[in-house]
Scaffold this motif. Structure first.
Motif, PDB file in Angstrom:
ATOM      1  N   ARG A  50       0.827  -1.063   0.091  1.00 22.67           N
ATOM      2  CA  ARG A  50       0.100   0.075  -0.036  1.00 22.67           C
ATOM      3  C   ARG A  50       0.747   1.223   0.051  1.00 22.67           C
ATOM      4  O   ARG A  50       0.475   2.236  -0.159  1.00 22.67           O
ATOM      5  CB  ARG A  50      -0.961  -0.166   1.183  1.00 22.67           C
ATOM      6  N   SER A  51       2.361   1.195   0.156  1.00 25.00           N
ATOM      7  CA  SER A  51       3.162   2.271   0.001  1.00 25.00           C
ATOM      8  C   SER A  51       4.351   1.732  -0.552  1.00 25.00           C
ATOM      9  O   SER A  51       4.573   0.735  -0.466  1.00 25.00           O
ATOM     10  CB  SER A  51       3.342   2.660   1.339  1.00 25.00           C
ATOM     11  N   SER A  52       5.198   2.615  -0.739  1.00 28.49           N
ATOM     12  CA  SER A  52       6.363   2.122  -1.668  1.00 28.49           C
ATOM     13  C   SER A  52       7.723   3.415  -1.473  1.00 28.49           C
ATOM     14  O   SER A  52       7.164   4.355  -0.925  1.00 28.49           O
ATOM     15  CB  SER A  52       6.226   2.082  -3.000  1.00 28.49           C
ATOM     16  N   PHE A  53       8.712   3.007  -1.724  1.00 29.63           N
ATOM     17  CA  PHE A  53       9.793   4.051  -1.508  1.00 29.63           C
ATOM     18  C   PHE A  53       9.826   5.091  -2.822  1.00 29.63           C
ATOM     19  O   PHE A  53      10.603   5.950  -2.815  1.00 29.63           O
ATOM     20  CB  PHE A  53      11.206   3.414  -1.514  1.00 29.63           C
ATOM     21  N   ASP A  54       9.192   4.671  -3.788  1.00 31.11           N
ATOM     22  CA  ASP A  54       8.779   5.437  -5.174  1.00 31.11           C
ATOM     23  C   ASP A  54       8.066   6.671  -4.866  1.00 31.11           C
ATOM     24  O   ASP A  54       6.971   6.811  -5.312  1.00 31.11           O
ATOM     25  CB  ASP A  54       8.477   4.853  -6.250  1.00 31.11           C
ATOM     26  N   VAL A  55       8.416   7.761  -3.909  1.00 32.34           N
ATOM     27  CA  VAL A  55       7.674   8.761  -3.815  1.00 32.34           C
ATOM     28  C   VAL A  55       8.736   9.825  -3.709  1.00 32.34           C
ATOM     29  O   VAL A  55       9.805   9.844  -3.774  1.00 32.34           O
ATOM     30  CB  VAL A  55       6.889   8.808  -2.400  1.00 32.34           C
ATOM     31  N   PRO A  56       8.116  11.271  -3.660  1.00 37.44           N
ATOM     32  CA  PRO A  56       8.687  12.381  -3.846  1.00 37.44           C
ATOM     33  C   PRO A  56       9.619  12.688  -2.429  1.00 37.44           C
ATOM     34  O   PRO A  56       9.492  11.678  -1.328  1.00 37.44           O
ATOM     35  CB  PRO A  56       7.732  13.693  -3.585  1.00 37.44           C
ATOM     36  N   ALA A  57      10.865  13.470  -2.652  1.00 35.89           N
ATOM     37  CA  ALA A  57      11.796  13.273  -1.665  1.00 35.89           C
ATOM     38  C   ALA A  57      11.239  13.792  -0.322  1.00 35.89           C
ATOM     39  O   ALA A  57      11.742  13.461   0.676  1.00 35.89           O
ATOM     40  CB  ALA A  57      12.790  14.526  -2.034  1.00 35.89           C
ATOM     41  N   ALA A  58      10.106  14.587  -0.338  1.00 34.98           N
ATOM     42  CA  ALA A  58       9.452  15.128   0.991  1.00 34.98           C
ATOM     43  C   ALA A  58       9.143  13.871   1.896  1.00 34.98           C
ATOM     44  O   ALA A  58       9.400  14.068   3.126  1.00 34.98           O
ATOM     45  CB  ALA A  58       8.512  15.845   0.877  1.00 34.98           C
ATOM     46  N   TYR A  59       8.590  12.876   1.367  1.00 29.73           N
ATOM     47  CA  TYR A  59       8.231  11.646   2.016  1.00 29.73           C
ATOM     48  C   TYR A  59       9.401  11.018   2.859  1.00 29.73           C
ATOM     49  O   TYR A  59       9.510  10.794   4.051  1.00 29.73           O
ATOM     50  CB  TYR A  59       7.808  10.538   1.207  1.00 29.73           C
ATOM     51  N   HIS A  60      10.558  11.014   2.131  1.00 28.05           N
ATOM     52  CA  HIS A  60      11.735  10.652   2.740  1.00 28.05           C
ATOM     53  C   HIS A  60      12.261  11.031   3.854  1.00 28.05           C
ATOM     54  O   HIS A  60      12.961  10.700   4.871  1.00 28.05           O
ATOM     55  CB  HIS A  60      12.787  10.074   1.544  1.00 28.05           C
ATOM     56  N   VAL A  61      12.584  12.564   3.652  1.00 27.99           N
ATOM     57  CA  VAL A  61      13.086  13.543   4.585  1.00 27.99           C
ATOM     58  C   VAL A  61      12.146  13.329   5.941  1.00 27.99           C
ATOM     59  O   VAL A  61      12.763  13.280   7.130  1.00 27.99           O
ATOM     60  CB  VAL A  61      13.007  14.840   4.164  1.00 27.99           C
ATOM     61  N   HIS A  62      10.803  13.331   5.792  1.00 31.15           N
ATOM     62  CA  HIS A  62       9.922  13.360   6.843  1.00 31.15           C
ATOM     63  C   HIS A  62      10.061  11.968   7.407  1.00 31.15           C
ATOM     64  O   HIS A  62      10.212  11.795   8.787  1.00 31.15           O
ATOM     65  CB  HIS A  62       8.491  13.187   6.027  1.00 31.15           C
ATOM     66  N   ALA A  63      10.317  11.151   6.996  1.00 28.43           N
ATOM     67  CA  ALA A  63      10.571   9.519   7.456  1.00 28.43           C
ATOM     68  C   ALA A  63      11.756   9.765   8.312  1.00 28.43           C
ATOM     69  O   ALA A  63      11.811   9.151   9.388  1.00 28.43           O
ATOM     70  CB  ALA A  63      10.585   8.390   6.317  1.00 28.43           C
ATOM     71  N   VAL A  64      12.736   9.831   7.866  1.00 30.55           N
ATOM     72  CA  VAL A  64      14.295  10.109   8.549  1.00 30.55           C
ATOM     73  C   VAL A  64      14.006  10.831   9.744  1.00 30.55           C
ATOM     74  O   VAL A  64      14.544  10.358  11.044  1.00 30.55           O
ATOM     75  CB  VAL A  64      15.228  10.540   7.569  1.00 30.55           C
ATOM     76  N   ILE A  65      13.457  12.191   9.917  1.00 32.57           N
ATOM     77  CA  ILE A  65      13.254  12.760  10.903  1.00 32.57           C
ATOM     78  C   ILE A  65      12.369  12.298  11.940  1.00 32.57           C
ATOM     79  O   ILE A  65      12.798  12.258  13.235  1.00 32.57           O
ATOM     80  CB  ILE A  65      12.688  14.147  10.431  1.00 32.57           C
ATOM     81  N   PHE A  66      11.215  11.759  11.526  1.00 31.60           N
ATOM     82  CA  PHE A  66      10.230  10.963  12.493  1.00 31.60           C
ATOM     83  C   PHE A  66      10.876   9.907  13.010  1.00 31.60           C
ATOM     84  O   PHE A  66      10.707   9.518  14.208  1.00 31.60           O
ATOM     85  CB  PHE A  66       8.882  10.902  11.657  1.00 31.60           C
ATOM     86  N   MET A  67      11.496   8.981  12.293  1.00 30.87           N
ATOM     87  CA  MET A  67      12.230   7.806  12.915  1.00 30.87           C
ATOM     88  C   MET A  67      13.340   8.305  13.839  1.00 30.87           C
ATOM     89  O   MET A  67      13.520   7.594  14.661  1.00 30.87           O
ATOM     90  CB  MET A  67      12.594   6.782  11.930  1.00 30.87           C
ATOM     91  N   SER A  68      13.995   9.248  13.358  1.00 32.41           N
ATOM     92  CA  SER A  68      14.918   9.732  14.513  1.00 32.41           C
ATOM     93  C   SER A  68      14.469  10.218  15.842  1.00 32.41           C
ATOM     94  O   SER A  68      15.092   9.810  16.762  1.00 32.41           O
ATOM     95  CB  SER A  68      15.798  11.087  13.906  1.00 32.41           C
ATOM     96  N   TRP A  69      13.234  10.634  15.655  1.00 33.92           N
ATOM     97  CA  TRP A  69      12.749  11.077  17.007  1.00 33.92           C
ATOM     98  C   TRP A  69      12.172   9.853  17.624  1.00 33.92           C
ATOM     99  O   TRP A  69      12.606   9.697  18.971  1.00 33.92           O
ATOM    100  CB  TRP A  69      11.418  11.910  16.668  1.00 33.92           C
ATOM    101  N   ILE A  70      11.706   8.725  17.188  1.00 35.94           N
ATOM    102  CA  ILE A  70      11.328   7.629  17.912  1.00 35.94           C
ATOM    103  C   ILE A  70      12.671   7.006  18.542  1.00 35.94           C
ATOM    104  O   ILE A  70      12.641   6.645  19.456  1.00 35.94           O
ATOM    105  CB  ILE A  70      10.679   6.635  16.986  1.00 35.94           C
TER     106      ILE A  70
END
Length: 257
Positions: A41-61
């Protein structure tokens, strides 16, 4: 002397409770995103904003878990040193989170089981509420009772995206967003129950933190469904693919669970 007493390590039982809660909330978030990825239902083939968001939020976790593990281990000095990273991560989360919500709204209009306006406006409001509560918690770091409880309420807000990927939200239309947010309140409620059982009273940090979160959610929904809210949403998504889907939540033709 009073400050020293307030900054002293909390009882082992209390620390264990918050460490367990930190792991539960973090696992829920990770599980939700992992399930989406595993089911295609999701993939890594998305705009850069998704990846930046993921890295920052996972860093918070990672930081959130590290802070509880250092407290559990009695490594107070390391806990305080790592805690300084939060002053940089929280603003970064607001920027990256706000950006990706706008990108998603313009790209797809958000998940089909959410109204576009509530997804954009209420989602942004609760993210900013998280940031406000987290910064409030950091400002009270010398007062352990306030610090860890306010941070738990803030972290509970972030469980929404994880829960939203685990719950059967298409079956909950048109209340999918409201149900998802309401479930996040279970975590501070559990904290309140633990306080009541242990201390005979609920700490005011839970009352204030949860009250602020509830007020922000209600006001954000009133704005989202107001003429002004719809005008803002239309302005944000105008001329993009997101504007082509219905504003209200809907089931796509041929959809199956």
């Amino acid at each position: 002397m009073a400050t020293q007493a307030q900054t002293a390590a909390a009882p082992v039982g209390t620390t264990r409770f918050y460490t367990i809660m930190a792991w539960i909330m973090s696992v829920i978030i990770i599980a939700g995103f992992s399930l989406n990825l595993a089911m295609g239902r999701s993939s890594f083939d998305v705009p850069a904003a998704y990846h930046v968001h993921a890295v920052i939020f996972m860093s918070w976790i990672g930081l959130y878990l590290a802070q509880h593990m250092t407290m559990s281990a009695g490594a107070i000095g390391l806990h305080r040193s790592l805690g300084k990273l939060a002053y940089f991560l929280v603003p970064a989360m607001v920027i990256a989170g706000s950006a990706v919500m706008v990108v998603v709204a313009r790209r797809t209009g958000g998940p089909f089981f959410f109204n576009v306006s509530e997804f954009l406006i209420s989602n942004l409001a609760t993210l900013w509420c998280f940031a406000g509560l987290a910064m409030w918690s950091l400002s009270r770091r010398r007062y352990n009772g306030w610090h860890r409880r306010l941070m738990l309420v803030a972290m509970a807000i972030l469980t929404g995206p994880g829960l939203g990927r685990l719950l059967p939200l298409p079956l909950m239309i048109p209340y999918s967003w409201t149900i998802t947010v309401c479930v996040t309140f279970l975590f501070p409620i559990i904290g309140m129950i633990a306080d009541k059982r242990r201390d005979g009273r609920v700490h005011p940090a839970y009352i204030w933190g949860t009250g602020v979160y509830a007020a922000v959610f209600v006001l954000s929904m009133l704005l989202a469904y107001s003429p002004l809210g719809y005008a803002i949403t239309d302005w944000v998504i105008a001329g993009t693919p997101g504007a082509e889907r219905p504003m209200d939540a809907f089931l796509p033709p041929g959809f199956t669970m």
